[in-house]
Design an enzyme around this catalytic site. Structure first.
Site, PDB file in Angstrom:
ATOM      1  N   TYR A 186       0.815  -1.211   0.000  1.00 24.00           N
ATOM      2  CA  TYR A 186       0.000   0.000   0.000  1.00 24.00           C
ATOM      3  C   TYR A 186       0.856   1.271   0.000  1.00 24.00           C
ATOM      4  CZ  TYR A 186      -3.861  -3.124   1.150  1.00 24.00           C
ATOM      5  OH  TYR A 186      -4.789  -4.130   1.124  1.00 24.00           O
TER       6      TYR A 186
ATOM      7  N   LYS B 295       4.225 -15.343   1.231  1.00 24.16           N
ATOM      8  CA  LYS B 295       4.157 -15.973  -0.084  1.00 24.16           C
ATOM      9  C   LYS B 295       5.607 -16.156  -0.552  1.00 24.16           C
ATOM     10  CE  LYS B 295       1.675 -17.377  -3.639  1.00 24.16           C
ATOM     11  NZ  LYS B 295       0.906 -18.615  -3.592  1.00 24.16           N
TER      12      LYS B 295
ATOM     13  N   ASP C 113      -2.081 -18.432   0.575  1.00 22.75           N
ATOM     14  CA  ASP C 113      -3.220 -19.112  -0.057  1.00 22.75           C
ATOM     15  C   ASP C 113      -3.690 -20.276   0.805  1.00 22.75           C
ATOM     16  OD1 ASP C 113      -0.677 -20.033  -0.657  1.00 22.75           O
ATOM     17  OD2 ASP C 113      -1.173 -20.742  -2.659  1.00 22.75           O
TER      18      ASP C 113
ATOM     19  N   ASP D 145      -4.930  -7.490   5.560  1.00 17.77           N
ATOM     20  CA  ASP D 145      -6.177  -6.801   5.243  1.00 17.77           C
ATOM     21  C   ASP D 145      -7.246  -7.835   4.885  1.00 17.77           C
ATOM     22  OD1 ASP D 145      -8.027  -4.914   4.559  1.00 17.77           O
ATOM     23  OD2 ASP D 145      -6.914  -4.078   2.875  1.00 17.77           O
TER      24      ASP D 145
ATOM     25  N   ASP E 230     -10.326  -9.803   7.658  1.00 18.57           N
ATOM     26  CA  ASP E 230     -11.766  -9.771   7.361  1.00 18.57           C
ATOM     27  C   ASP E 230     -12.323 -11.190   7.287  1.00 18.57           C
ATOM     28  OD1 ASP E 230     -11.994  -7.069   7.343  1.00 18.57           O
ATOM     29  OD2 ASP E 230     -12.763  -6.914   5.297  1.00 18.57           O
TER      30      ASP E 230
END
Ligand code: NAD
Length: 360
Positions: A140, A191, A223, A247, A251
């Site tokens: 970001y 990752k 993943d 992020d 959620d």
């Protein structure tokens, strides 16, 4: 004497913050703590009063406090303002002004609310995890970023996932220290099979982990983590991850519990500096002013403030126990209502929690 800044903000914010103020008083009485609470303007309320979503006086008050308790900001009334003047800018301003680099979001299934989850009871029963997300680095913020046009006139969108090893180290410390307050397990999610930035992440987290021999460290690809969170979420204690992955995963983890009105969060900066404690939900303008909002996420944010910000774990435990006992009594706000339970409003829920704290 702890200096606490209360930021009610917009929508249901003032209602749930009124409950929080009463809970703080009850906890102070019970545990002989002294809170000096000051209420300040933020979000749309601040725009209306002084023309800016995060007035400098509010930020200064927060910077000079021991902890900041926020409700929520935002609403349709301010949606058409230029983006630098919208209520949500206050959140970004608080994060950068308080240098909050760690976001901690618990997802805990309370046995009384197990049927609120969209997953099967046997999958979610006993889930009690936290996601520790890096908040100020990664994709970001990494440079270069932007949409660029090459010499052939073809546009290219670019974001850069970059981490300094110092940024990885400090968030890793937060995760290991958080695990020490819990079941002492950290699962670092990356990752690293594809991304170099993740390879550095894994190397540094492993190195920092050696300073915490009492905490078990495992690694998982993002993943796989997304899959494991719905397959067998009980396996997780602390999930440590970068900004983008966190992020998304926080959620997903939140939805395991099924009820947004129950979820608190903490954002922390350097040790000894004030943290920001707030519900995960927004200002819920659709139910504002009706005394039907669920104040529990706000109340549990106080518990996080006491545990992670003020090092008062006993007082934090008492708040969590009081909430659980009130749910045992069958009291429910509309969003978590179930057959056979008693529907109560925001204030009444707050009074029931306060009464429980006094009777512990
Ligand atoms: P929201 O979380 O405010 O509401 C989503 C749904 O959940 C609504 O139906 C609402 O009634 C319900 N809900 C939320 N909290 C509840 C509670 N405590 N008790 C009972 N029901 C509850 O999200 P939204 O509708 O997308 O956003 C509304 C406003 O809040 C927008 O202006 C948005 O920008 C802002 N927002 C602010 C924050 C924040 O301050 N941190 C976070 C998210 C959204």
């Amino acid at each position: 004497m702890y200096r606490i800044v209360l930021l009610p903000g917009d929508g249901i914010g003032p209602e749930i913050m009124a409950v929080a103020a009463k809970v703080l008083t009850a906890v102070a009485d019970k545990f002989e703590l002294a809170f000096d609470c000051q209420t300040a303007l933020v979000g749309g309320a601040a725009i209306d009063a002084v023309g800016h979503p995060l007035p400098p006086e509010t930020l200064e008050l927060c910077q000079n406090s021991h902890a900041v308790l926020l409700a929520a900001v935002g609403g349709e009334k301010w949606d058409n303002l230029p983006s630098h003047l919208r209520p949500e800018q206050a959140l970004l301003g608080l994060r950068s002004g308080l240098k909050l680099f760690a976001n901690i979001r618990p997802a805990k299934i309370l046995p009384q609310l197990i049927d609120a989850s969209t997953l099967k009871r046997e999958v979610v029963e006993g889930v009690d995890l936290v996601v520790v997300r890096e908040l100020t680095g990664g994709i970001y913020f990494g440079q270069p970023k932007g949409i660029f046009t090459d010499s052939n006139g073809v546009r290219r969108g670019v974001n850069t996932m970059a981490y300094l090893e110092t940024e990885i180290d400090r968030i890793a410390h937060v995760a290991f220290q958080t695990a020490r307050l819990r079941r002492k397990q950290v699962c670092s999610v990356d990752k690293s099979n594809v991304l170099e930035v993740s390879q550095l992440w894994r190397e540094r987290v492993t190195a920092i982990g050696q300073q915490y021999p009492d905490v078990t460290l495992t690694h998982m690809y993002v993943d796989n983590c997304a899959m494991q969170l719905v397959r067998n979420p009980r396996q997780f204690d602390v999930i440590l991850t970068a900004n983008l992955f966190g992020d998304i995963l926080s959620d997903e983890a939140a939805m395991l519990t099924g009820s947004i009105g129950m979820l608190p969060s903490a954002s922390l900066g350097e040790a000894g500096k004030p943290g920001l404690f707030e519900p995960v939900h927004g200002s819920a303008p659709d139910i504002a002013g009706k005394d039907i909002a669920n104040p529990i996420a706000q109340v549990l944010s106080i518990a996080m403030m006491l545990r992670y910000g003020l090092q008062q774990p006993q007082a934090a435990d008492a708040i969590e126990l009081a909430v659980s006992l009130v749910l045992d009594q069958g009291k429910r706000t509309g969003d978590i209502m179930a057959p056979g339970c008693e529907r109560v409003g925001c204030q009444a829920m707050g009074e029931a929690i306060v009464a429980q704290i006094h009777s512990l």
